[in-house]
Design a protein around this motif. Sequence first.
Motif, mmCIF file in Angstrom:
data_model
loop_
_atom_site.group_PDB
_atom_site.id
_atom_site.type_symbol
_atom_site.label_atom_id
_atom_site.label_comp_id
_atom_site.label_asym_id
_atom_site.label_seq_id
_atom_site.Cartn_x
_atom_site.Cartn_y
_atom_site.Cartn_z
ATOM 1 N N GLU A 185 20.077 24.570 53.346
ATOM 2 C CA GLU A 185 20.721 25.001 54.595
ATOM 3 C C GLU A 185 21.721 23.962 55.100
ATOM 4 N N ALA A 186 21.337 22.710 55.103
ATOM 5 C CA ALA A 186 22.189 21.656 55.662
ATOM 6 C C ALA A 186 23.406 21.355 54.786
ATOM 7 N N PHE A 187 23.268 21.508 53.483
ATOM 8 C CA PHE A 187 24.349 21.181 52.554
ATOM 9 C C PHE A 187 24.818 22.432 51.810
ATOM 10 N N GLU A 188 24.812 23.560 52.501
ATOM 11 C CA GLU A 188 25.137 24.853 51.894
ATOM 12 C C GLU A 188 26.489 24.820 51.188
ATOM 13 N N ALA A 189 26.506 25.331 49.960
ATOM 14 C CA ALA A 189 27.732 25.382 49.166
ATOM 15 C C ALA A 189 28.595 26.553 49.620
ATOM 16 N N ASP A 190 29.846 26.530 49.202
ATOM 17 C CA ASP A 190 30.789 27.591 49.537
ATOM 18 C C ASP A 190 30.580 28.836 48.689
ATOM 19 N N GLN A 191 29.607 28.798 47.790
ATOM 20 C CA GLN A 191 29.296 29.957 46.961
ATOM 21 C C GLN A 191 27.803 29.984 46.655
ATOM 22 N N THR A 192 27.343 31.135 46.168
ATOM 23 C CA THR A 192 25.932 31.275 45.813
ATOM 24 C C THR A 192 25.799 31.156 44.299
ATOM 25 N N LEU A 193 24.583 31.011 43.841
ATOM 26 C CA LEU A 193 24.310 30.956 42.405
ATOM 27 C C LEU A 193 23.390 32.120 42.088
ATOM 28 N N GLU A 194 23.911 33.076 41.346
ATOM 29 C CA GLU A 194 23.176 34.291 41.007
ATOM 30 C C GLU A 194 22.669 34.999 42.258
ATOM 31 N N GLY A 195 23.478 35.010 43.313
ATOM 32 C CA GLY A 195 23.142 35.694 44.551
ATOM 33 C C GLY A 195 22.156 34.948 45.444
ATOM 34 N N ARG A 196 21.772 33.744 45.060
ATOM 35 C CA ARG A 196 20.824 32.964 45.858
ATOM 36 C C ARG A 196 21.546 31.800 46.524
ATOM 37 N N PRO A 197 21.065 31.379 47.703
ATOM 38 C CA PRO A 197 21.688 30.239 48.386
ATOM 39 C C PRO A 197 21.710 29.015 47.475
ATOM 40 N N ALA A 198 22.752 28.217 47.608
ATOM 41 C CA ALA A 198 22.898 27.040 46.768
ATOM 42 C C ALA A 198 23.535 25.902 47.552
ATOM 43 N N CYS A 199 23.339 24.697 47.056
ATOM 44 C CA CYS A 199 24.025 23.522 47.575
ATOM 45 C C CYS A 199 24.530 22.756 46.357
ATOM 46 N N ARG A 200 25.311 21.711 46.592
ATOM 47 C CA ARG A 200 25.874 20.943 45.484
ATOM 48 C C ARG A 200 25.246 19.556 45.408
ATOM 49 N N CYS A 201 25.062 19.089 44.186
ATOM 50 C CA CYS A 201 24.592 17.727 43.967
ATOM 51 C C CYS A 201 25.631 16.785 44.581
ATOM 52 N N PHE A 202 25.179 15.814 45.341
ATOM 53 C CA PHE A 202 26.111 14.916 46.022
ATOM 54 C C PHE A 202 26.911 14.091 45.022
ATOM 55 N N ARG A 203 26.400 13.908 43.821
ATOM 56 C CA ARG A 203 27.053 13.027 42.857
ATOM 57 C C ARG A 203 27.960 13.774 41.882
ATOM 58 N N CYS A 204 27.433 14.813 41.217
ATOM 59 C CA CYS A 204 28.217 15.503 40.178
ATOM 60 C C CYS A 204 28.804 16.838 40.637
ATOM 61 N N GLY A 205 28.322 17.370 41.772
ATOM 62 C CA GLY A 205 28.857 18.619 42.287
ATOM 63 C C GLY A 205 28.256 19.882 41.701
ATOM 64 N N LYS A 206 27.250 19.753 40.855
ATOM 65 C CA LYS A 206 26.603 20.911 40.239
ATOM 66 C C LYS A 206 25.952 21.779 41.309
#
Length: 102
Positions: free
Chosen positions: A31-52
């Motif tokens: 929730e706090a680091f929510e990504a600009d897109q979802t992954l397979e329709g599920r909420p996602a965030c990005r790794c702070f280091r590599c961006g995955k």
Amino acid sequence: MAWGPDSRGTTNRNARGGSEDRRRRKKYLLEAFEADQTLEGRPACRCFRCGKLLTEEMVQADRIKPGIDGGTYARNNIRPACEECNRFLGHRLQNERRLAKK
């Protein structure tokens, strides 16, 4: 905790807290680091280091101030990391400390 003949006398808690604490922490990171897109329709965030992109099953809490320096899993001291980056950073810190002792 219920005590009985099958009880081990231990809990599912360690320095990271119990399993419910870890689930809440992962949900907070998503929730706090929510990504600009979802992954397979599920909420996602990005790794702070590599961006995955990371889902709840993949995200790990990386402590900004490491535990060895007194850092906790408080919300102001964690950020999302993938397993590879979290492991890499932990090993790097361990090696730096070991070399500094020599």
